[in-house]
Design an enzyme around this catalytic site. Structure first.
Site, mmCIF file in Angstrom:
data_model
loop_
_atom_site.group_PDB
_atom_site.id
_atom_site.type_symbol
_atom_site.label_atom_id
_atom_site.label_comp_id
_atom_site.label_asym_id
_atom_site.label_seq_id
_atom_site.Cartn_x
_atom_site.Cartn_y
_atom_site.Cartn_z
ATOM 1 N N TYR A 182 0.853 -1.181 0.000
ATOM 2 C CA TYR A 182 0.000 0.000 0.000
ATOM 3 C C TYR A 182 0.889 1.231 0.000
ATOM 4 O O TYR A 182 1.845 1.308 0.765
ATOM 5 C CB TYR A 182 -0.897 -0.005 1.244
ATOM 6 C CG TYR A 182 -1.800 1.209 1.364
ATOM 7 C CD1 TYR A 182 -2.847 1.413 0.458
ATOM 8 C CD2 TYR A 182 -1.611 2.153 2.377
ATOM 9 C CE1 TYR A 182 -3.673 2.522 0.566
ATOM 10 C CE2 TYR A 182 -2.446 3.256 2.497
ATOM 11 C CZ TYR A 182 -3.472 3.445 1.584
ATOM 12 O OH TYR A 182 -4.293 4.546 1.704
ATOM 13 N N ASP A 215 9.198 2.687 0.162
ATOM 14 C CA ASP A 215 8.130 3.335 0.909
ATOM 15 C C ASP A 215 8.258 2.875 2.360
ATOM 16 O O ASP A 215 7.812 1.792 2.725
ATOM 17 C CB ASP A 215 6.771 2.959 0.310
ATOM 18 C CG ASP A 215 5.626 3.621 1.057
ATOM 19 O OD1 ASP A 215 5.894 4.309 2.066
ATOM 20 O OD2 ASP A 215 4.462 3.440 0.628
ATOM 21 N N LYS A 241 3.963 8.532 9.320
ATOM 22 C CA LYS A 241 3.655 7.874 10.595
ATOM 23 C C LYS A 241 4.588 8.299 11.752
ATOM 24 O O LYS A 241 4.387 9.380 12.287
ATOM 25 C CB LYS A 241 3.590 6.365 10.395
ATOM 26 C CG LYS A 241 2.464 6.029 9.374
ATOM 27 C CD LYS A 241 1.944 4.622 9.370
ATOM 28 C CE LYS A 241 0.657 4.544 8.567
ATOM 29 N NZ LYS A 241 0.754 3.909 7.252
HETATM 30 C C1 LIG Z 1 0.164 4.447 5.876
HETATM 31 C C2 LIG Z 1 0.953 4.247 4.653
HETATM 32 C C3 LIG Z 1 0.901 5.144 3.579
HETATM 33 C C4 LIG Z 1 -0.080 6.278 3.541
HETATM 34 O O1 LIG Z 1 0.138 7.221 4.544
HETATM 35 P P1 LIG Z 1 -1.061 8.213 4.938
HETATM 36 O O2 LIG Z 1 -0.426 9.117 5.943
HETATM 37 O O3 LIG Z 1 -2.160 7.358 5.492
HETATM 38 O O4 LIG Z 1 -1.457 8.924 3.708
HETATM 39 C C5 LIG Z 1 1.762 4.946 2.512
HETATM 40 N N1 LIG Z 1 2.612 3.919 2.495
HETATM 41 C C6 LIG Z 1 2.698 3.029 3.492
HETATM 42 C C7 LIG Z 1 3.678 1.918 3.420
HETATM 43 C C8 LIG Z 1 1.851 3.149 4.597
HETATM 44 O O5 LIG Z 1 1.907 2.230 5.567
#
Ligand SMILES: *Cc1c(COP(=O)(O)O)cnc(C)c1O
Length: 427
Positions: free
Chosen positions: A144, A239, A267
């Site tokens: 994701y 990511d 995060k």
């Molecule tokens: C949570 C997450 C996102 C998206 O971040 P948001 O702050 O919710 O937009 C993107 N990549 C990874 C791997 C994530 O866990």
């Protein structure tokens, strides 16, 4: 368990917001039932509006690695509020947080702050495309990367062909340049690079996954990605919105010993407030506006309140003891779960990396999204419900990772293990 307030609030919320929520997975749709409205958090616990207390294994989906209501983070927010919340100008704290990130994440020499992980990944892809002057993006099923249009796609019918949108509202033309492959399958990536020679701008990946629960890349896969990207002049984007400061202080790149070209963060670096970031080598980042031509901006980006919370968080994470403790307490949970599952003959695979834990209710190794079966999911949903009734808050979806915080102690883990023992004996 009394749930009158949550039920009442959810009923009202559904008339006010789609599904009653501002992010879909919160709705409990995946596990069934009605979500608990959380009123407050403290240390390892959250308390709902009916005053039920839970040991929290979601940590706000990752950010709260030091638990709820961390004193230094809270104090830092109070302190900065005295001076105003946003100016739309450069501010001192942006330098401070940038330095903390550059010091800890090896591949980052320069960083740009945004307001969410979604913004970070979509900006990283724009940068990769602008920098390489190519369009195609490879991503992996089950990873994701936020909700930008370019990522809301899947492989459709054929392998290594262009994607289909997975959400109405995403134009086919937008995902025409996204290719989704299987995680942990280096041959597919190799074939795709051959088929679309000199057209691939970047490969984006969760270097250790957290959004199809926790799956680690095989060595030949992750090192293979690195060399294929280098050979083909494509950029490797890690990511690390979830893994950054989670699987180790320097993120998954430190843990795996593989250096990406661009890293995205989010995060944890916001200490519980909205922050995202992307960074990489100076040579690449210098292409971002206003130093270079690739446009990206944000009204509230780098605002002092978010920066302040992030600084207070990252300063505390400089202490090596934090990660030693997280490793220890996570191993205690993971080993305990494994022992009990074997003893009770309950199928369970536990993948844990420092403070991230993935559990799969199966006895077959899980290497990619396709390995997560329907029975995995329905077993998890049963476990989730049983745990919730026993005051343990696991994420309300089988695809989500458990997050531990430094506030969780052996006593709470023992309660989880006792509960799992009773659950697995009965199932
Ligand atoms: C949570 C997450 C996102 C998206 O971040 P948001 O702050 O919710 O937009 C993107 N990549 C990874 C791997 C994530 O866990």
């Amino acid at each position: 368990m009394k749930k009158t307030e949550s039920d009442k609030l959810f009923k009202e919320a559904k008339t006010l917001m789609p599904g009653g929520v501002n992010s879909p997975v919160r709705s409990f749709k995946a596990v069934g039932g009605i979500p608990h409205f959380i009123a407050r958090g403290n240390g390892p616990f959250i308390f709902d509006e009916d005053n039920n207390k839970f040991i929290d294994f979601t940590c706000s989906w990752g950010p709260l690695i030091l638990g709820h209501n961390n004193k230094l983070v809270k104090d830092s927010i109070k302190e900065v509020l005295e001076f105003g919340t946003s100016f739309g100008t450069p501010t001192r704290r942006e330098n401070l947080l940038a330095k903390l990130i550059i010091d800890s994440v090896k591949s980052i020499e320069k960083v740009r702050f945004v307001n969410s992980g979604t913004e970070a990944t979509m900006s990283a892809v724009r940068l990769a495309r602008g920098y390489t002057n190519k369009d195609l993006i490879i991503k992996f099923e089950g990873c994701y990367h936020g909700h930008a249009d370019i990522f809301l796609s899947n492989a459709g019918s054929g392998l290594a062909t262009f994607d289909q949108p997975t959400s109405p509202g995403v134009p086919q033309s937008v995902v025409d340049s996204t290719i989704t492959l299987d995680y942990n399958n280096i041959n597919q990536v190799e074939d795709t690079f051959k088929k679309y020679k000199d057209k691939i701008a970047a490969v984006i990946i969760e270097p250790i996954t957290g959004n199809m629960s926790v799956i680690k890349p095989k060595n030949d896969f992750i090192f293979g990605l690195r060399s294929l990207c280098t050979e083909n002049k494509a950029l490797l984007i890690f990511d690390e919105v979830m893994t950054g400061y989670r699987v180790s202080h320097g993120g998954a790149q430190e843990y795996l010993k593989v250096e990406p070209d661009i890293t995205t963060l989010g995060k944890v670096i916001g200490g519980g407030l909205p922050v995202g970031a992307y960074g990489g080598k100076n040579e690449i980042m210098s292409h971002v506006s206003p130093e270079g031509p690739i446009y990206q901006a944000g009204t509230l980006s780098g605002n002092p309140v978010s920066m302040s919370a992030g600084i207070a968080m990252l300063k505390q994470l400089q202490n090596k003891d934090v990660y030693d403790y997280l490793n220890e307490i996570t191993n205690y949970l993971a080993n305990g779960l494994k022992e009990i599952s074997e003893k009770n003959n309950y199928p369970l695979i536990v993948n844990s990396y420092c403070s991230m834990v993935g559990i799969f209710c199966t006895d077959v190794t899980v290497n990619s999204y396709k390995d997560i079966t329907q029975s995995c999911i329905s077993n998890y949903n049963k476990l989730h419900k049983y745990f919730l009734e026993n005051s343990i808050y696991f994420p309300p979806s089988a695809y989500e990772a458990l997050f531990l915080s430094t506030e969780i102690k052996k006593k709470q883990i023992d309660h989880v293990l006792d509960t799992f023992n009773r659950f697995s004996k009965a199932h």
